[in-house]
Design an enzyme around this catalytic site. Sequence first.
Site, mmCIF file in Angstrom:
data_model
loop_
_atom_site.group_PDB
_atom_site.id
_atom_site.type_symbol
_atom_site.label_atom_id
_atom_site.label_comp_id
_atom_site.label_asym_id
_atom_site.label_seq_id
_atom_site.Cartn_x
_atom_site.Cartn_y
_atom_site.Cartn_z
ATOM 1 N N ALA A 25 0.798 -1.220 0.000
ATOM 2 C CA ALA A 25 0.000 0.000 0.000
ATOM 3 C C ALA A 25 0.837 1.279 0.000
ATOM 4 C CB ALA A 25 -0.948 -0.019 1.198
ATOM 5 N N ARG A 37 -1.240 1.089 7.684
ATOM 6 C CA ARG A 37 -0.527 1.177 8.958
ATOM 7 C C ARG A 37 0.285 2.447 9.203
ATOM 8 N NH1 ARG A 37 -1.067 -3.824 7.303
ATOM 9 N NH2 ARG A 37 -2.062 -5.278 8.730
ATOM 10 N N ILE A 106 -4.571 -3.299 -4.675
ATOM 11 C CA ILE A 106 -5.780 -3.659 -5.421
ATOM 12 C C ILE A 106 -6.244 -2.480 -6.274
ATOM 13 C CG2 ILE A 106 -6.534 -5.398 -3.753
ATOM 14 C CD1 ILE A 106 -8.356 -3.304 -2.472
ATOM 15 N N HIS A 122 -3.718 -9.770 -4.154
ATOM 16 C CA HIS A 122 -4.988 -9.523 -3.452
ATOM 17 C C HIS A 122 -6.118 -9.075 -4.373
ATOM 18 C CE1 HIS A 122 -2.490 -9.003 0.481
ATOM 19 N NE2 HIS A 122 -2.705 -10.257 0.180
ATOM 20 N N CYS A 159 -29.260 -11.347 -12.729
ATOM 21 C CA CYS A 159 -30.052 -12.202 -11.834
ATOM 22 C C CYS A 159 -30.400 -11.541 -10.505
ATOM 23 C CB CYS A 159 -29.302 -13.524 -11.587
ATOM 24 S SG CYS A 159 -27.840 -13.326 -10.567
ATOM 25 N N ILE A 238 9.012 6.278 -1.438
ATOM 26 C CA ILE A 238 9.430 5.462 -2.589
ATOM 27 C C ILE A 238 9.271 6.201 -3.925
ATOM 28 C CG2 ILE A 238 7.204 4.260 -2.880
ATOM 29 C CD1 ILE A 238 9.059 1.688 -3.216
#
Length: 249
Positions: A25, A37, A106, A122, A159, A238
């Site tokens: 993340a 975190r 994700i 994930h 459906c 990063i």
Amino acid sequence: MDNEKIEKLQSIIDESERIVFFGGAGVSTESGIPDFRSTSGLYRQEWKYPPETIVSNTFFYDNTKEFYRFYCKKMIALEAEPNECHKKLAELEKCGKLSAIVTQNIDGLHQKAGSKNVFELHGSVLRNYCTSCNAFFDVNHIIHEHETEPDGIPRCTNCGALVKPDVVLYEESLNDSIVTGAVNAIAKADTLIIGGTSLVVYPAAGLVRYFQGKNLVIINLAPTDYDRNADLLIEEKIGEVFSKIKVRT
Ligand code: NAD
């Protein structure tokens, strides 16, 4: 920023032929998506339940309305754009130096930056399936249904059954073929760059143990249990780190 460390990272990248990037993340926080975190992460924000409870399989089925309230507000970020980390990794793949990205994210930002060989451990918010007939729905369907249905729950247009994101929730297992692909890539890598991950979410974090190459690099703001194994440890943002890196063949 420690220039010596940046130079060392540059020379590792220049010398490498099969880099694998393993991320989490923290790779997307500079794109405006909160991690779990960090101090501003989702664990520090006030919700009635902790995030690991909300994004669990039990909660999805027992409290679907609350799941989608959290999920649509905090986990879908379609306006987010790739940052320098995503972009440089895509360039490194294009010029043949990087063989794969293994991500716990994700958000689809690696693909948005142009990366092709991405193992999404994930899953992805961009794919969604009917829990009954398995029909596919894109993320716009989820957002539209969430905003227009009285209970905010996305349902199947074929459906009427509940639609579920193709995201690995807590209590669910990882997809075997994705894990196998990720393990093979890591095992064959000459350099593994780990970044933006606390390395505490298992089994995903355990995959880094398959690395047997020459250079292990960790780029993460907070310490991880794996830091002592690193040949190069950079405790900086990063995206800022990758903005200093030149991609050359
Ligand atoms: P985490 O929240 O547990 O840890 C993130 C780590 O990244 C922390 O150690 C933090 O210090 C570091 N970090 C934050 N911003 C950084 C930056 N700019 N540069 C360098 N380091 C930075 O994340 P995790 O380990 O990926 O585990 C959380 C789980 O939740 C994973 O499954 C993750 O994919 C999922 N999640 C995904 C997203 C997303 O798709 N963007 C967002 C939140 C959570």
